[in-house]
Every structure is written in C-alpha cells, then in structure tokens.
Design an enzyme around this catalytic site. Structure first.
Site, PDB file in Angstrom:
ATOM      1  N   GLU A 246      -4.794  25.529  17.720  1.00 51.19           N
ATOM      2  CA  GLU A 246      -3.416  25.303  18.185  1.00 51.19           C
ATOM      3  C   GLU A 246      -3.527  24.644  19.550  1.00 51.19           C
ATOM      4  O   GLU A 246      -3.848  25.315  20.538  1.00 51.19           O
ATOM      5  CB  GLU A 246      -2.663  26.642  18.299  1.00 51.19           C
ATOM      6  CG  GLU A 246      -2.443  27.362  16.991  1.00 51.19           C
ATOM      7  CD  GLU A 246      -1.319  26.762  16.175  1.00 51.19           C
ATOM      8  OE1 GLU A 246      -0.655  25.815  16.651  1.00 51.19           O
ATOM      9  OE2 GLU A 246      -1.117  27.227  15.051  1.00 51.19           O
ATOM     10  N   CYS A 280       3.601  24.797  25.080  1.00 50.49           N
ATOM     11  CA  CYS A 280       3.024  23.694  24.304  1.00 50.49           C
ATOM     12  C   CYS A 280       4.118  22.884  23.631  1.00 50.49           C
ATOM     13  O   CYS A 280       3.915  21.726  23.302  1.00 50.49           O
ATOM     14  CB  CYS A 280       2.040  24.246  23.273  1.00 50.49           C
ATOM     15  SG  CYS A 280       2.762  25.516  22.234  1.00 50.49           S
TER      16      CYS A 280
HETATM   17  P1  NAD Z   1      -7.848  25.869  27.982  1.00 49.04           P
HETATM   18  O1  NAD Z   1      -8.247  24.983  26.869  1.00 49.04           O
HETATM   19  O2  NAD Z   1      -8.286  25.525  29.339  1.00 49.04           O
HETATM   20  O3  NAD Z   1      -8.370  27.374  27.740  1.00 49.04           O
HETATM   21  C1  NAD Z   1      -7.996  28.110  26.610  1.00 49.04           C
HETATM   22  C2  NAD Z   1      -9.006  29.211  26.369  1.00 49.04           C
HETATM   23  O4  NAD Z   1     -10.257  28.635  26.008  1.00 49.04           O
HETATM   24  C3  NAD Z   1      -9.273  30.106  27.564  1.00 49.04           C
HETATM   25  O5  NAD Z   1      -9.367  31.439  27.122  1.00 49.04           O
HETATM   26  C4  NAD Z   1     -10.630  29.616  28.058  1.00 49.04           C
HETATM   27  O6  NAD Z   1     -11.394  30.589  28.736  1.00 49.04           O
HETATM   28  C5  NAD Z   1     -11.295  29.268  26.747  1.00 49.04           C
HETATM   29  N1  NAD Z   1     -12.415  28.316  26.839  1.00 49.04           N
HETATM   30  C6  NAD Z   1     -12.675  27.415  27.799  1.00 49.04           C
HETATM   31  N2  NAD Z   1     -13.789  26.706  27.489  1.00 49.04           N
HETATM   32  C7  NAD Z   1     -14.232  27.162  26.308  1.00 49.04           C
HETATM   33  C8  NAD Z   1     -15.311  26.820  25.438  1.00 49.04           C
HETATM   34  N3  NAD Z   1     -16.170  25.854  25.754  1.00 49.04           N
HETATM   35  N4  NAD Z   1     -15.445  27.489  24.278  1.00 49.04           N
HETATM   36  C9  NAD Z   1     -14.569  28.470  23.935  1.00 49.04           C
HETATM   37  N5  NAD Z   1     -13.528  28.837  24.704  1.00 49.04           N
HETATM   38  C10 NAD Z   1     -13.350  28.197  25.883  1.00 49.04           C
HETATM   39  O7  NAD Z   1      -6.255  25.971  27.882  1.00 49.04           O
HETATM   40  P2  NAD Z   1      -5.246  26.655  28.895  1.00 49.04           P
HETATM   41  O8  NAD Z   1      -5.182  25.821  30.133  1.00 49.04           O
HETATM   42  O9  NAD Z   1      -5.547  28.111  29.006  1.00 49.04           O
HETATM   43  O10 NAD Z   1      -3.855  26.550  28.103  1.00 49.04           O
HETATM   44  C11 NAD Z   1      -3.004  25.444  28.191  1.00 49.04           C
HETATM   45  C12 NAD Z   1      -3.162  24.552  26.988  1.00 49.04           C
HETATM   46  O11 NAD Z   1      -2.953  25.282  25.798  1.00 49.04           O
HETATM   47  C13 NAD Z   1      -2.158  23.411  26.961  1.00 49.04           C
HETATM   48  O12 NAD Z   1      -2.790  22.234  26.545  1.00 49.04           O
HETATM   49  C14 NAD Z   1      -1.167  23.864  25.903  1.00 49.04           C
HETATM   50  O13 NAD Z   1      -0.443  22.830  25.282  1.00 49.04           O
HETATM   51  C15 NAD Z   1      -2.073  24.560  24.949  1.00 49.04           C
HETATM   52  N6  NAD Z   1      -1.295  25.464  24.110  1.00 49.04           N
HETATM   53  C16 NAD Z   1      -1.132  25.208  22.770  1.00 49.04           C
HETATM   54  C17 NAD Z   1      -0.347  26.044  21.999  1.00 49.04           C
HETATM   55  C18 NAD Z   1      -0.135  25.807  20.529  1.00 49.04           C
HETATM   56  O14 NAD Z   1       0.291  26.739  19.859  1.00 49.04           O
HETATM   57  N7  NAD Z   1      -0.375  24.638  19.994  1.00 49.04           N
HETATM   58  C19 NAD Z   1       0.275  27.131  22.591  1.00 49.04           C
HETATM   59  C20 NAD Z   1       0.098  27.339  23.950  1.00 49.04           C
HETATM   60  C21 NAD Z   1      -0.692  26.520  24.699  1.00 49.04           C
END
Ligand code: NAD
Length: 510
Positions: A246, A280
């Site tokens: 997502e 998002c």
């Molecule tokens: P992010 O991608 O920076 O981090 C998300 C999660 O991934 C965190 O828990 C982080 O610790 C983890 N992570 C980081 N590197 C990783 C790796 N290499 N392997 C596995 N896990 C790892 O995102 P964010 O800044 O926390 O959230 C914002 C983003 O999320 C925005 O782009 C937003 O659009 C998206 N989002 C999407 C939805 C959806 O349902 N489509 C919903 C909410 C947010």
C-alpha cells in the site's frame, strides 16, 4: 539513554540500540524504545509461528469472538489510545478518534459479519468431468509480517493485522520508528493469557523492517512510500515471499463546470488539509473547469483561511515528521520558481514543533513536483483546465493511482469519468472516505501498490488457495488412463462436437 556514546570521537560511536520518539507539536521527548536487531525479529516470528496452527484450527467463529473482545478492549481504552496517537502524530483528537479508532472498529465489524462466509469452501462446477466434485479452500498462510507508516499509525497497523488474524494467521508487526508507542499500545490490546503470542510487535527502523521481510514470514504487508515499497519487494524476491504493498498517492480531484461548487470547495479543503495533508489519499491536485474556476478558487481561499489550527477543538494539528516538512517546502519552492502563485499560507508557523500553514497554490502545471510527486503535507494546488477531458488526461498523467475524485451534477458523467480514471479507488462528489466502506477493497494501481485490504479481496489476500477434486462415485479407472483406448481420438472429436459446437453459453456466477 543516548543514541551515541563518546560524542566527538568517531571511533567510540556505537550502532544505535534505541529510538527516541518525540511529540511533533512541541518537539519534546516522549519515549525511548529498542531498535531491535534481526535475531530478535526472528525470535518474534518463531513465537508467532508456534501459536499460528492453534489459531488457524480455532476456526472462524472462535477467531471472531476473540477479535470482537479486542474491539471492546479498544473501545474501553479509547481515551488512552487517542492520547497516545495524538502525542506521537500531532493530529487532533477528533481526527484520531474517527480515522483511527472508529475506522478499525468498522473493519473488525465488517469481518466479524463476513469473514466466515468469505472463507467458506466454494464448490466449482466440474465441467466435462461430471463424475467429479471440485471445490476451493482458503487456508491461512501462517505468519504475516506487517510494516506500517507514521501517518495513521493505528489504522494502518490494525487493518492488515486484524484482516490477517480473521483469516487465521499470526502476525508480527513492525510499526514506524516515528510512532512506535502506538505499536506498543496495539501489543497491549492483544495481551491476554490464551492468545498472548498471536500478535508480536517489534520496534525499530528500516533495518528492523528489512529483517522482518527476510525472516521467513509467509507474507509481508507493507504500507509506506513507493521508494521503500520497492526495496521491500526486492528483498522479498530473494525468498519469493508474497507482498501486499500500500504505497503513496498523488490523488487528483476533477471539478466539472456542472458541480455543486460550494460542496466541491468544502470537499477540496477538507480532503487536502485533514490530518495536515498527510494521508495517502489526500487531495493532492485539483483540475477545475474554467467556467467555474474563479468561483471555486475564491471559496477555497476563504474556507482555507477559516481553518482553525491546533489547540483544543481545532480542525487540524501539527505535521508529524520533520523531513516531510522539508519536502513540502521544497515542492513549494520548486513550484513558485516555475511561476506558481501562493494565495494562502506557504510557510512554517513560527512556533516550536512541526506546524505548517494550510496553503493554496494556483498557476501550477505538470513541470512542477507539486503536481507530479507526493507532497504529503497541507498544500492544495489548483490547475484550471478547458474541459473534463483535459482534466482526465492530466489526472491520468501520473505514476500513481491510489484514490481520486470526480465532482459533477450529472450522474452519468460522473460514472463515466470514474470508469476512465486510472486509480484503485474513486469517489464521486466526495473524497477520501471510500476507505470507510469496509466492504470496498482498497489499494492502488500503477506505483501506488499491489493487492488490496478491506472487502472479500482484502481477506483472501491472507489465505492460500487450495483447489481440491474428488470422485463423485467410485469408478475402477478413468477412460483416458493407459492403455489409451483404441478409439479415444474419434471419441474426443465426437465428444467435442456434441458438447461444445454452436452451443450458446450464458455467463454464470458460479
Ligand atoms: P516509509 O516508506 O518511510 O516507512 C514505512 C515503514 O517502512 C516504516 O515502518 C519504516 O521503518 C519501514 N522501512 C523503512 N525501510 C525499510 C526497509 N528497507 N525494509 C522494510 N521496512 C522498511 O513511509 P512513511 O514515511 O512512514 O509513510 C508515508 C508514506 O506512506 C507516504 O508515501 C504515504 O503515501 C504512504 N502511505 C500509503 C498508504 C496506502 O494505504 N496506500 C497509507 C498511508 C501511507
């Protein structure tokens, strides 16, 4: 505990073992949690794996009863959970209650009503093999790893988590390092004598998340940015671990000349600024038909100026994550440098914490990051277009495809535009809230993701499909077994002609 020791001497630096979490409204320290290493993640997965078969065998009704008890615990602790979410995200209490706690209650309610039906075996017509029975089983996968972001730390952890549980799996959750105490509050919701190990929570940053992806879990649900989503998918490829992604969005809003302009303006302002634009599915760009553009922009500007910022009873709170404020500023600077005009807002608010003014921008186009990259902050760019076809072309000119909205007074036109917009979700005369209808599968197309949560599809994501066939009655041998009967070729032609030739076929729902 500090993140480093021996400050000033490089050689004395140690890898961080803890993560500090701060209140973004005041920049004060909230908590220090462990940054868990890979071996602790693997131990958590092993504990979950031990309980998974017992939970799977408990069957849909016992699972439902347990998850309804968790929902009741959630409701009993609503005030405390709200405080925890608000302290780590900076959002307003009403936002936390409606979009996090209530949203999760809705999901649990929908699956409590529907999971048993969705998971039931499904009979399949055997076709030519009329002497056979055939059916489909939906079996739990085992252990599901959930990795969640900071913008809705409760909803986006709990939605995949409870879906996986309803489907009969155990779960290991890795909440965002920006909002780990919300993750720990989730662990407490599931802390009971009987099913204590069913939900494991590990805290840490990207390395902890990657360790979970590589831990041998049976599926990974990742919610976060496109860039990290690609890394997760690449790591999962090593073990062919299935992923549900997502990811981000750049949701377009199309305002037609026949729309209710007042409603569209109110919808745009709410859709762009609720949760400080950190959704998002936020309205991230508007295309408005020229005939109503002036009136629409005038109303948006007035309504944006009326937004109550922070404080008790305010409409929106602070932003959550400092680097995201930098992205907002960079997108605005890029747009203004290319000719955009800021009509309202445009700056950080001069106070401690991550406060940014709700901002409306016009004279924008697709040369600007503000119209093509996810901003994820309180900024509403509005582009005037000649007609709805131009709006649709621009809406689809994006690598994202999460949610979208179409605003028109003509029902047929709305449904036509909704059918042609490239997105996983579309709202007509509304925005964002389709997620609240839990029977609707939610997810993205293009780079906004793979797979769905919510609805029957969102439950079946957490199952392995097993196809079964069995004899309807006993026969000593099948007609095509060796030795092949002498006239099988002629019988096959005859059989084909009798069974299929010029036969009218109606669509069937089974
Ligand atoms: P992010 O991608 O920076 O981090 C998300 C999660 O991934 C965190 O828990 C982080 O610790 C983890 N992570 C980081 N590197 C990783 C790796 N290499 N392997 C596995 N896990 C790892 O995102 P964010 O800044 O926390 O959230 C914002 C983003 O999320 C925005 O782009 C937003 O659009 C998206 N989002 C999407 C939805 C959806 O349902 N489509 C919903 C909410 C947010």
């Amino acid at each position: 505990m500090s993140l480093t020791s021996g400050a000033g001497t490089d050689q004395a630096r140690v890898p961080p073992e803890v993560i500090e979490t701060r209140d973004p409204r005041t920049d004060t320290l909230l908590a220090v949690v462990p940054d868990q290493p890979a071996h602790e993640v693997r131990s958590a997965v092993a504990r979950a794996r031990a309980v998974a078969p017992v939970w799977a065998a408990a069957g849909p009704r016992q699972r439902r009863d347990h998850l309804l008890a968790v929902r009741d615990r959630l409701i009993d602790r609503a005030e405390l959970l709200t405080e925890t979410i608000v302290a780590e995200t900076g959002k307003q209490p009403a936002e936390a209650l409606t979009t996090e706690l209530m949203a999760v209650c809705e999901t649990i309610e929908w699956y409590a009503r529907n999971a048993e039906r969705v998971l039931a075996d499904r009979a399949v017509a055997p076709g030519t093999l009329a002497h056979k029975r055939a059916w489909v089983r939906h079996e739990p996968l085992g252990v599901v790893g959930v990795i969640s972001p900071w913008n809705y730390p409760f909803t986006l952890s709990m939605t995949p988590l409870v879906s996986a549980l309803f489907a009969g799996n155990a779960v290991v959750l890795k909440p965002s390092e920006v909002t780990p105490t919300v993750g720990l509050a989730i662990a407490e919701l599931f802390d009971d004598d009987r099913w204590g190990n069913l939900v494991q929570v590990v805290t840490g940053g990207g390395a902890t998340g990657e360790a979970l992806v590589r831990s041998g879990v049976d599926k990974v649900v990742f919610t976060g940015s496109v860039a990290t989503g690609k890394r997760v998918m690449a790591a999962a490829a090593d073990t062919l671990t299935p992923v549900l992604l997502e990811l981000g969005g750049k949701d377009p809003m199309i305002v037609c000349a026949d729309a209710d302009v007042e409603r569209a303006a109110r919808g745009a302002v709410w859709g762009a600024f609720q949760n400080s634009g950190q959704t998002c599915m936020s309205v991230e760009r508007v295309y408005v038909e020229r005939a109503v553009a002036d009136e629409f922009i005038r109303r948006v500007v007035v309504l944006t100026g009326d937004i109550r910022h922070g404080g008790s009873g305010g409409d929106i709170g602070s932003m959550t994550f400092a680097p995201q404020v930098d992205v907002v500023e960079a997108h605005l600077a890029d747009a203004v440098g290319k000719g955009a005009r800021v009509l309202v807002g445009g700056s950080r608010i001069e106070r401690r914490g991550l406060w940014f003014e709700p901002t409306v921008v016009v004279d924008v186009d697709h040369r600007m990051d503000l119209m093509t990259e996810e901003t994820f902050g309180p900024v509403l760019p509005i582009m005037v277009v000649d007609d709805a076809e131009e709006a649709l072309r621009l809406a689809n000119d994006s690598r994202y495809g999460l949610n979208s909205s179409v605003w028109t007074g003509d029902r047929a036109r709305g449904e036509d535009l909704a059918a042609r917009i490239q997105a996983g979700n579309v709202c007509i005369n509304d925005c964002i809230v389709s997620y609240a209808i839990c029977g609707l599968p939610f997810g993205g197309v293009k780079e906004s993701g793979i797979g769905r949560v919510h609805g029957p599809e969102g439950l079946l994501e957490f199952t392995a499909t097993k196809s079964v066939m069995a004899p309807r009655f006993a026969v000593p041998r099948e007609p095509w077994w060796f030795p092949v009967p002498r006239h099988l070729d002629r019988l096959a032609v005859l059989g084909m002609r009798l069974r299929f030739r010029r036969r009218r076929v109606r669509s069937s729902h089974s």
